[in-house]
Design a protein around this motif. Structure first.
Motif, PDB file in Angstrom:
ATOM      1  N   PHE A 265       1.263  -0.969  -0.027  1.00  0.00           N
ATOM      2  CA  PHE A 265      -0.018   0.148   0.350  1.00  0.00           C
ATOM      3  C   PHE A 265       0.545   1.122   0.175  1.00  0.00           C
ATOM      4  CE2 PHE A 265      -2.549  -3.112   2.454  1.00  0.00           C
ATOM      5  CZ  PHE A 265      -3.299  -3.614   1.062  1.00  0.00           C
ATOM      6  N   ASN A 266       0.871   1.677  -1.570  1.00  0.00           N
ATOM      7  CA  ASN A 266       1.209   3.122  -1.583  1.00  0.00           C
ATOM      8  C   ASN A 266       0.853   4.342  -1.713  1.00  0.00           C
ATOM      9  OD1 ASN A 266       1.656   2.922  -3.842  1.00  0.00           O
ATOM     10  ND2 ASN A 266       3.389   1.095  -3.730  1.00  0.00           N
ATOM     11  N   PHE A 267       1.156   5.615  -2.073  1.00  0.00           N
ATOM     12  CA  PHE A 267       0.689   6.559  -2.173  1.00  0.00           C
ATOM     13  C   PHE A 267       2.267   7.132  -3.733  1.00  0.00           C
ATOM     14  CE2 PHE A 267      -0.271   6.807   1.281  1.00  0.00           C
ATOM     15  CZ  PHE A 267      -1.844   6.931   1.494  1.00  0.00           C
ATOM     16  N   ASP A 268       2.134   6.105  -4.762  1.00  0.00           N
ATOM     17  CA  ASP A 268       2.813   5.855  -5.871  1.00  0.00           C
ATOM     18  C   ASP A 268       2.197   7.242  -7.215  1.00  0.00           C
ATOM     19  OD1 ASP A 268       5.248   5.814  -4.521  1.00  0.00           O
ATOM     20  OD2 ASP A 268       5.773   3.676  -5.649  1.00  0.00           O
TER      21      ASP A 268
ATOM     22  N   GLN B 153      -3.131   3.732  -6.372  1.00  0.00           N
ATOM     23  CA  GLN B 153      -3.212   3.398  -5.265  1.00  0.00           C
ATOM     24  C   GLN B 153      -2.843   4.145  -4.400  1.00  0.00           C
ATOM     25  OE1 GLN B 153      -1.661  -0.495  -6.032  1.00  0.00           O
ATOM     26  NE2 GLN B 153      -0.606   0.143  -4.413  1.00  0.00           N
ATOM     27  N   ALA B 154      -3.143   5.827  -4.002  1.00  0.00           N
ATOM     28  CA  ALA B 154      -2.744   5.730  -2.904  1.00  0.00           C
ATOM     29  C   ALA B 154      -4.271   5.846  -2.614  1.00  0.00           C
ATOM     30  CB  ALA B 154      -3.571   7.180  -3.567  1.00  0.00           C
ATOM     31  N   VAL B 155      -5.790   6.054  -3.692  1.00  0.00           N
ATOM     32  CA  VAL B 155      -7.529   5.168  -2.873  1.00  0.00           C
ATOM     33  C   VAL B 155      -7.185   4.093  -3.003  1.00  0.00           C
ATOM     34  CG1 VAL B 155      -9.502   5.474  -4.699  1.00  0.00           C
ATOM     35  CG2 VAL B 155      -7.962   6.746  -4.536  1.00  0.00           C
TER      36      VAL B 155
ATOM     37  N   PHE C 155      -8.736   3.498   1.076  1.00  0.00           N
ATOM     38  CA  PHE C 155      -9.637   2.456   1.988  1.00  0.00           C
ATOM     39  C   PHE C 155      -9.101   1.961   2.855  1.00  0.00           C
ATOM     40  CE2 PHE C 155     -11.764  -1.081   1.025  1.00  0.00           C
ATOM     41  CZ  PHE C 155     -12.860  -1.028   1.020  1.00  0.00           C
ATOM     42  N   VAL C 156      -7.774   1.004   2.171  1.00  0.00           N
ATOM     43  CA  VAL C 156      -7.391   0.384   3.654  1.00  0.00           C
ATOM     44  C   VAL C 156      -7.629   1.094   5.088  1.00  0.00           C
ATOM     45  CG1 VAL C 156      -6.069  -1.738   4.622  1.00  0.00           C
ATOM     46  CG2 VAL C 156      -6.297  -1.107   2.158  1.00  0.00           C
TER      47      VAL C 156
ATOM     48  N   GLY D 239       0.619   0.926  10.179  1.00  0.00           N
ATOM     49  CA  GLY D 239       1.634   1.083   9.130  1.00  0.00           C
ATOM     50  C   GLY D 239       1.518   1.745   8.271  1.00  0.00           C
ATOM     51  N   ILE D 240       0.701   1.387   7.151  1.00  0.00           N
ATOM     52  CA  ILE D 240       0.625   2.894   6.736  1.00  0.00           C
ATOM     53  C   ILE D 240       1.289   4.056   6.829  1.00  0.00           C
ATOM     54  CG2 ILE D 240      -0.660   3.809   4.368  1.00  0.00           C
ATOM     55  CD1 ILE D 240      -3.072   1.150   4.776  1.00  0.00           C
TER      56      ILE D 240
END
Length: 90
Positions: free
Chosen positions: A12-15, A19-21, A25-26, A35-36
């Motif tokens: 889970f990343n914001f690249d 992926q950010a969405v 959501f997670v 962790g994120i």
């Protein structure tokens, strides 16, 4: 002996936007959101490796999102319950 090292992206990343969405959501489901958040605080500039606690103020973003997302889900749940109750009562 020199070992080969790999730079692996987190699941889970914001690249990018999608992926950010998914990451948000997670976080909204409160599944391993800390962790994120830790990975978000470790982020640096593009193309550089993460540095532990590089951006400590990012925790404000993650906490605000968790609070707002929690309110959204609670309001959605209450709305569904009230709608269901009003259908039964009518």
């Amino acid at each position: 002996q020199i070992k080969e090292r790999l730079w692996v992206k987190y699941i889970f990343n914001f690249d990018d936007f999608f992926q950010a969405v998914i990451s948000l959501f997670v976080i909204a489901t409160l599944d391993n959101w800390m962790g994120i958040a830790y990975h978000g605080m470790d982020a640096t500039t593009i193309g550089h490796q993460p540095v532990e606690n590089n951006q400590p103020l990012m925790v404000i973003y993650f906490l605000a999102f968790v609070v707002l997302a929690s309110f959204f889900w609670v309001n959605l749940l209450v709305g569904v319950i009230i709608d269901h109750y009003s259908r039964i009562a009518a």
